[in-house]
Motif scaffolding. Structure first.
Motif, PDB file in Angstrom:
ATOM      1  N   UNK A 140       0.793  -1.213   0.000  1.00 33.87           N
ATOM      2  CA  UNK A 140       0.000   0.000   0.000  1.00 33.87           C
ATOM      3  C   UNK A 140       0.824   1.260   0.000  1.00 33.87           C
ATOM      4  N   UNK A 141       2.093   1.134  -0.256  1.00 30.84           N
ATOM      5  CA  UNK A 141       2.943   2.311  -0.328  1.00 30.84           C
ATOM      6  C   UNK A 141       2.501   3.201  -1.474  1.00 30.84           C
ATOM      7  N   UNK A 142       2.518   4.492  -1.225  1.00 32.93           N
ATOM      8  CA  UNK A 142       2.206   5.415  -2.297  1.00 32.93           C
ATOM      9  C   UNK A 142       3.342   5.442  -3.292  1.00 32.93           C
ATOM     10  N   UNK A 143       3.026   5.303  -4.549  1.00 32.79           N
ATOM     11  CA  UNK A 143       4.052   5.262  -5.575  1.00 32.79           C
ATOM     12  C   UNK A 143       3.934   6.442  -6.506  1.00 32.79           C
ATOM     13  N   UNK A 144       5.090   6.866  -7.017  1.00 27.55           N
ATOM     14  CA  UNK A 144       5.115   7.875  -8.068  1.00 27.55           C
ATOM     15  C   UNK A 144       4.936   7.136  -9.386  1.00 27.55           C
ATOM     16  N   UNK A 188      14.114  -7.940   4.105  1.00 30.66           N
ATOM     17  CA  UNK A 188      14.956  -7.360   5.157  1.00 30.66           C
ATOM     18  C   UNK A 188      16.423  -7.368   4.742  1.00 30.66           C
ATOM     19  N   UNK A 189      16.816  -8.377   3.973  1.00 30.01           N
ATOM     20  CA  UNK A 189      18.195  -8.389   3.483  1.00 30.01           C
ATOM     21  C   UNK A 189      18.398  -7.334   2.399  1.00 30.01           C
ATOM     22  N   UNK A 190      17.326  -6.994   1.685  1.00 30.88           N
ATOM     23  CA  UNK A 190      17.419  -5.899   0.716  1.00 30.88           C
ATOM     24  C   UNK A 190      17.715  -4.589   1.445  1.00 30.88           C
ATOM     25  N   UNK A 191      17.089  -4.404   2.600  1.00 28.32           N
ATOM     26  CA  UNK A 191      17.383  -3.208   3.404  1.00 28.32           C
ATOM     27  C   UNK A 191      18.837  -3.188   3.827  1.00 28.32           C
ATOM     28  N   UNK A 192      19.333  -4.352   4.219  1.00 26.23           N
ATOM     29  CA  UNK A 192      20.733  -4.449   4.629  1.00 26.23           C
ATOM     30  C   UNK A 192      21.662  -4.135   3.465  1.00 26.23           C
ATOM     31  N   UNK A 202       9.651  -7.144  -1.319  1.00 25.09           N
ATOM     32  CA  UNK A 202      11.006  -6.606  -1.492  1.00 25.09           C
ATOM     33  C   UNK A 202      10.971  -5.319  -2.319  1.00 25.09           C
ATOM     34  N   UNK A 203      10.139  -5.312  -3.363  1.00 22.34           N
ATOM     35  CA  UNK A 203       9.977  -4.079  -4.140  1.00 22.34           C
ATOM     36  C   UNK A 203       9.446  -2.969  -3.223  1.00 22.34           C
ATOM     37  N   UNK A 204       8.463  -3.296  -2.379  1.00 20.63           N
ATOM     38  CA  UNK A 204       7.909  -2.301  -1.463  1.00 20.63           C
ATOM     39  C   UNK A 204       8.970  -1.747  -0.521  1.00 20.63           C
ATOM     40  N   UNK A 205       9.804  -2.645  -0.014  1.00 17.02           N
ATOM     41  CA  UNK A 205      10.870  -2.215   0.895  1.00 17.02           C
ATOM     42  C   UNK A 205      11.823  -1.259   0.187  1.00 17.02           C
ATOM     43  N   UNK A 211      10.053   2.052  -0.183  1.00 18.08           N
ATOM     44  CA  UNK A 211      10.013   2.790   1.081  1.00 18.08           C
ATOM     45  C   UNK A 211      11.337   3.515   1.300  1.00 18.08           C
ATOM     46  N   UNK A 212      12.435   2.869   0.952  1.00 18.76           N
ATOM     47  CA  UNK A 212      13.744   3.526   1.069  1.00 18.76           C
ATOM     48  C   UNK A 212      13.837   4.694   0.089  1.00 18.76           C
TER      49      UNK A 212
END
Ligand SMILES: [Zn+2]
Length: 413
Positions: A30-34, A265-269, A312-315, A318-319
């Motif tokens: 549900x992240x807002x996307x451009x 979570x590893x994508x964040x890392x 993972x795309x959402x994460x 978000x970044x």
């Protein structure tokens, strides 16, 4: 370039966070996307690209314009075996639309070639990864080499030329065909020794894949000699030398182990490791389980692994937040299973869960020649005007490399 001590310090803090949060990383979509929709005015296929044996011959098909928003970072997310119907299955099964499916997108041909260079061969993940990574069609089982077995420049090599940090993250072993296609050179995708040896000298800053201590322990010294801190747990990063410039991390990823971590979570890392480079970074992320589940005709596995990719795309998004210096590409190396899905009862098999249900059919347990998708986010204006991005337009898997290379070159002007 660099700031490696900062990277390791960041990861020390992150590893502590992981212990607390690994089990609660799945967040609602549900992240807002451009969303960058485009017109569909031009006829599809009007500027078909040509296959090449070099990395440069198709560059003239792209016409960058004067005013560009520089792309500093590039993240390529690959769903191994993920056709359009796998994505549809994930959405129907989870009861939620994936925001990335609203991005501009095109269809992608995934053929490989025979040893004589003749196209139209059903690809494996080795040749598929090599096409995406190098812009060259090659023979099945070949990694990072052309049909004549000459080593090829990868998109990560291009990134290095421009001073960027580079990374590969996969749910598979690092010697698996897809990560190896971006970081190794071998004529045999099953020669795991050769693959790990060439990965050790690849120069890729962040390498993270599935844990296999019996294999990797043989290469610890070689990897360390080449500047890698070698760890087999996230906590192990704490013990890694702060002088190490690069990280070779093998951990339990989505594999039912007690300390298994989600890909997201590893994508964040990975991003935390790479993001402090003032020249930017290029990161390759693979969700390998889609292919494996489709080979097994496991619809539950397909839904869960595509959901993992979507999370993972959402994460990543978000970044990204409001930043305009990062491009994201989501694609696949080939389709697996000949999957078809429908919300209507047109197939005998039915998927049913608390979040959604649908009907489905697999026509194969192998790879197929069905086209896959390329979704793009954050591409500079000139690239949105490029024929590569026309809806309905069919590009080649090798074009994905050309798009990425052009982004890196344009950014660096
Ligand atoms: Zn496969």
């Amino acid at each position: 370039m660099l700031k490696h001590k900062q990277r390791i310090s960041l990861l020390l803090a992150l590893s502590l966070l992981f212990c607390l949060s690994a089990c609660s990383m799945i967040k609602p979509l549900g992240l807002l996307l451009r969303v960058e929709q485009e017109s569909e005015g031009d006829p599809p296929g009007s500027e078909s690209s040509t296959e090449t044996n070099t990395n440069t011959e198709t560059e003239t098909e792209i016409s960058p314009e004067a005013e560009e928003t520089p792309i500093r970072n590039l993240i390529l997310i690959i769903g191994d075996g993920m056709g359009p119907e796998h994505i549809a299955a994930g959405q129907l099964g989870s009861g939620a639309a994936y925001p990335f499916t609203s991005w501009p997108n095109v269809n992608v041909n995934t053929d490989s070639v025979d040893p004589s260079g003749n196209a139209g061969v059903l690809t494996d993940s080795a040749a598929g990864a090599t096409a995406l990574a190098t812009g060259n069609l090659t023979v099945n089982s070949y990694l990072g080499i052309d049909p004549y077995q000459r080593p090829l420049q990868t998109v990560l090599d291009v990134a290095k030329e421009y001073g960027k940090s580079t990374g590969i993250l996969t749910t598979d072993y690092l010697y698996g065909a897809t990560p190896a296609g971006f970081s190794a050179h071998s004529n045999n995708r099953s020669d795991y020794d050769r693959i790990t040896e060439t990965q050790a000298t690849s120069g890729v800053d962040f390498l993270c894949g599935l844990r296999n201590d019996s294999h990797y322990s043989s290469y610890r010294s070689l990897l360390q000699e080449n500047g890698y801190a070698v760890c087999n747990t996230v906590n192990g990063i704490r013990d890694a030398s702060v002088e190490s410039e690069k990280l070779y991390l093998t951990v339990n990823i989505e594999n039912n182990a007690a300390d298994s971590l989600p890909l997201s979570s590893l994508a964040s890392m990975a991003i935390s490791f790479l993001e402090n480079d003032e020249d930017g970074f290029v990161l390759i992320i693979e969700q390998a389980h889609i292919d494996k589940n489709a080979h097994n005709n496991s619809i539950n596995g397909v839904v869960s692994s595509v959901n993992s990719l979507a999370q993972t795309v959402e994460t990543v998004m978000e970044w990204i937040g409001d930043r305009e210096d990062t491009a994201v590409l989501v694609t696949a190396d080939h389709e697996t299973g000949g999957l078809t899905v429908s919300s209507q009862p047109v197939f005998a098999e039915q998927y049913f869960s608390a979040t959604g249900n649908f009907f489905y059919s697999f026509s194969s347990t192998k790879h197929t020649d069905l086209h896959v998708k390329l979704f793009v986010y954050g591409i500079a204006p000139s690239f949105r005007n490029c024929t590569y991005y026309r809806s309905e337009y069919l590009i080649k898997n090798t074009d994905v490399f050309q798009i990425m290379k052009q982004l890196l070159i344009t950014e660096s002007k």
